[in-house]
Motif scaffolding. Structure first.
Motif, short mmCIF file in Angstrom:
data_model
loop_
_atom_site.label_atom_id
_atom_site.label_comp_id
_atom_site.label_asym_id
_atom_site.label_seq_id
_atom_site.Cartn_x
_atom_site.Cartn_y
_atom_site.Cartn_z
N ALA A 1 0.89 -1.42 0.23
CA ALA A 1 -0.02 -0.09 0.00
C ALA A 1 0.74 1.24 -0.05
O ALA A 1 0.60 2.21 -0.42
CB ALA A 1 -1.06 -0.03 1.23
N GLU B 1 -12.50 8.30 -4.36
CA GLU B 1 -11.44 7.14 -4.06
C GLU B 1 -10.52 7.43 -2.88
O GLU B 1 -10.33 6.39 -2.21
CB GLU B 1 -10.76 7.06 -5.38
CG GLU B 1 -11.63 7.00 -6.68
CD GLU B 1 -12.47 5.74 -6.53
OE1 GLU B 1 -12.19 4.83 -5.63
OE2 GLU B 1 -13.19 5.66 -7.70
N THR B 2 -10.00 8.39 -2.76
CA THR B 2 -9.19 9.02 -1.48
C THR B 2 -9.69 8.96 -0.24
O THR B 2 -9.15 8.16 0.72
CB THR B 2 -8.42 10.05 -1.70
OG1 THR B 2 -7.79 10.21 -3.26
CG2 THR B 2 -7.40 10.48 -0.78
N TYR C 1 -10.48 5.08 0.49
CA TYR C 1 -9.16 4.39 1.00
C TYR C 1 -8.89 4.88 2.57
O TYR C 1 -8.34 3.91 3.31
CB TYR C 1 -8.06 4.92 0.00
CG TYR C 1 -6.78 4.45 0.52
CD1 TYR C 1 -6.42 3.24 0.39
CD2 TYR C 1 -5.79 5.39 0.99
CE1 TYR C 1 -5.20 2.56 0.92
CE2 TYR C 1 -4.57 4.76 1.20
CZ TYR C 1 -4.37 3.53 1.15
OH TYR C 1 -3.07 3.03 1.63
N SER D 1 -10.98 3.11 4.61
CA SER D 1 -10.39 1.64 4.66
C SER D 1 -9.52 1.38 5.79
O SER D 1 -9.31 0.38 6.42
CB SER D 1 -10.24 1.13 3.31
OG SER D 1 -11.16 1.32 2.40
N LEU E 1 -5.52 3.71 -5.74
CA LEU E 1 -6.39 3.64 -4.73
C LEU E 1 -7.26 2.47 -4.44
O LEU E 1 -7.37 1.91 -3.40
CB LEU E 1 -7.27 4.95 -4.60
CG LEU E 1 -6.36 6.24 -4.39
CD1 LEU E 1 -7.39 7.59 -4.94
CD2 LEU E 1 -5.81 6.36 -3.09
N SER F 1 -5.03 -0.58 -3.42
CA SER F 1 -4.94 -0.64 -2.01
C SER F 1 -6.03 -0.91 -0.97
O SER F 1 -6.02 -1.36 -0.01
CB SER F 1 -4.11 0.83 -1.57
OG SER F 1 -3.11 0.86 -2.30
N THR F 2 -7.09 -0.39 -1.57
CA THR F 2 -8.39 -0.59 -0.84
C THR F 2 -8.63 -2.19 -0.61
O THR F 2 -9.03 -2.54 0.28
CB THR F 2 -9.46 0.21 -1.31
OG1 THR F 2 -9.36 1.59 -1.41
CG2 THR F 2 -10.85 -0.26 -0.87
N ALA G 1 -1.52 8.64 2.60
CA ALA G 1 -2.72 8.82 1.83
C ALA G 1 -3.16 10.11 1.77
O ALA G 1 -3.52 10.85 0.81
CB ALA G 1 -3.91 7.99 2.18
#
Length: 337
Positions: free
Chosen positions: A81, A111-112, A115, A118, A254, A257-258, A293
Motif C-alpha cells: 500500500a 476514491e481517496t 481509501y 478503509s 487507490l 490498495s483498498t 494517503a
C-alpha cells in the motif's frame, strides 16, 4: 552456489514470473473492462485494481495459510500500500507526457476518502482484536477472528456497490469488440497461474532471507515483497498516463490498495479461522499509511494534478520510509518492536 545465491536466484525468478503474469493479467482485465464499456474511474478502481492486486492478495493468503507467517502477510499488505500510494503516482508522473498527472475532483474525494476510511476500518478491527481477544493480559497482541474480519469485507462490498452504481449511471454493460469475454478470461486464467507460482517463490525467498540475515520477516514483507508484488502497477500507471487516462492510474492505485486492506488478510483469516496480530507493531505503520494517503490527497487536490516537483516529493517520502525500515532492521529504531 551458496545458500544466499540460491535464495537470490529464487527471488529473481519469482519476480520475473510475477511480472510476466501481472502484465498479461492487467491487459486481460483492461480488455474485459473495454469489452463491457466501463467508465475509466470504475475500470481503474475495480477491474484493473483487482487484476493488479492479485499478486499481493495471493502473497498474503499464501504467507498465512501455507507458511503461518502472519506478520509477513501484514508487512506485505502495508508495504504494498505504501509503495502504491507514493511510488506509482510519482513514477507515472515523471514518465508521462508533459511530466504531470491530471485528475478530477470526484476522483480525489471519492476514491481517496474511501481509501482513508478503509485504513481506519482495518486499524479499528485490529484494535478490537486486542480488546476482546487479547493473547495475554496487558499484551498488545490479539487474535483476529472470522467474526471481526466480516467488517472490512462488508465495507468492500459497499465499495463495489458504489462502483456498480457509477457504472450503471454511465450505461456500462453493453458488450462490444471483436472478441468474446471468454477469450479475455483465458488470458486471465493463464496469468493467474504465473502470478501464483511467482508469489509463492517470493514468500519463500523472504522467509529464507530473514533467516540468512537474522532480520524480521515483517520487514522483508514491508520492503522487498511488498514492493516486488506492486511493481507491475508502475507499468499500469505509466501506460494509463501515456494513453491520456491519468484517472485510471490514480484510481487503480487507490482501488488496489483498498482491496488489499479490506480483502487480502480477511480472506486468509476466513480460511484458517483466526490469526494473532501484534497491534503495537502495526499502529506506527498505519499512522504512516494514513499520512501517505493524506499527502497524496493534498498533492492531487492542488490544481487537480501531480506536478514533477510533487512526484519527486512522493518518491523522497518513500525513500524516507525505506530508511526507517533499514533503521528498524539494525536496531536504530524500535517503533515496530
Amino acid at each position: 552456489m551458496t545458500s544466499l545465491q540460491v535464495v537470490a536466484a529464487l527471488a529473481a525468478g519469482s519476480l520475473a514470473a510475477v511480472w510476466a503474469g501481472a502484465t498479461v493479467l492487467e491487459r486481460s482485465t483492461r480488455q474485459l473492462a473495454d469489452h463491457f464499456d466501463l467508465p475509466s474511474d470504475v475500470r481503474g478502481a475495480v477491474v484493473t485494481a483487482l487484476g493488479s492486486s492479485f499478486p499481493e492478495f495471493i502473497a498474503t493468503v499464501v504467507a498465512i495459510t501455507l507458511h503461518d507467517r502472519v506478520e509477513l502477510a501484514v508487512g506485505i499488505v502495508v508495504g504494498s500500500a505504501v509503495f502504491k500510494v507514493l511510488v506509482v503516482p510519482g513514477v507515472s508522473t515523471l514518465l508521462s507526457p508533459g511530466s504531470s498527472l491530471q485528475t478530477d475532483r470526484e476522483l480525489v474525494y471519492q476514491e481517496t476518502g474511501f481509501y482513508v476510511l478503509s485504513v481506519a476500518t482495518v486499524l479499528l478491527v485490529l484494535a478490537l482484536s486486542v480488546i476482546y481477544n487479547p493473547v495475554a493480559t496487558g499484551s498488545r497482541t490479539g487474535e483476529l477472528t472470522r467474526q471481526l474480519v466480516l467488517a472490512p469485507l462488508g465495507l468492500y462490498l459497499f465499495f463495489l456497490f458504489l462502483q456498480y452504481a457509477d457504472a450503471a449511471e454511465h450505461g456500462a454493460g453493453r458488450a462490444s469488440g471483436d472478441h468474446s469475454a471468454a477469450q479475455y478470461l483465458t488470458g486471465l486464467v493463464v496469468s493467474l497461474v504465473f502470478v501464483g507460482v511467482g508469489v509463492e517463490g517470493l514468500v519463500r525467498a523472504a522467509i529464507e532471507f530473514s533467516d540468512v540475515f537474522g532480520t524480521s520477516e515483517f520487514l522483508w514483507g514491508l520492503t522487498v515483497v511488498g514492493a516486488g508484488v506492486s511493481v507491475p502497477e508502475v507499468f499500469v500507471g505509466v501506460l494509463a498516463a501515456r494513453n491520456d487516462e491519468p484517472g485510471v492510474s490514480i484510481s487503480t492505485v487507490l482501488g488496489s490498495s483498498t482491496f488489499d486492506l479490506l480483502v487480502a488478510i480477511p480472506v486468509a483469516v476466513l480460511v484458517v479461522g483466526a490469526v494473532t496480530v501484534n497491534f503495537g507493531a502495526v499502529v506506527p505503520l498505519f499512522v504512516f499509511l494514513v499520512g501517505a494517503a493524506l499527502l497524496l490527497l493534498t498533492v492531487v487536490r492542488t490544481d487537480l494534478k501531480v506536478s514533477t516537483a510533487e512526484a519527486v516529493g512522493l518518491l523522497l517520502v518513500y525513500g524516507g520510509f525505506l530508511a526507517w525500515m533499514a533503521a528498524e532492521s539494525v536496531g536504530r529504531s524500535t517503533l515496530l518492536a
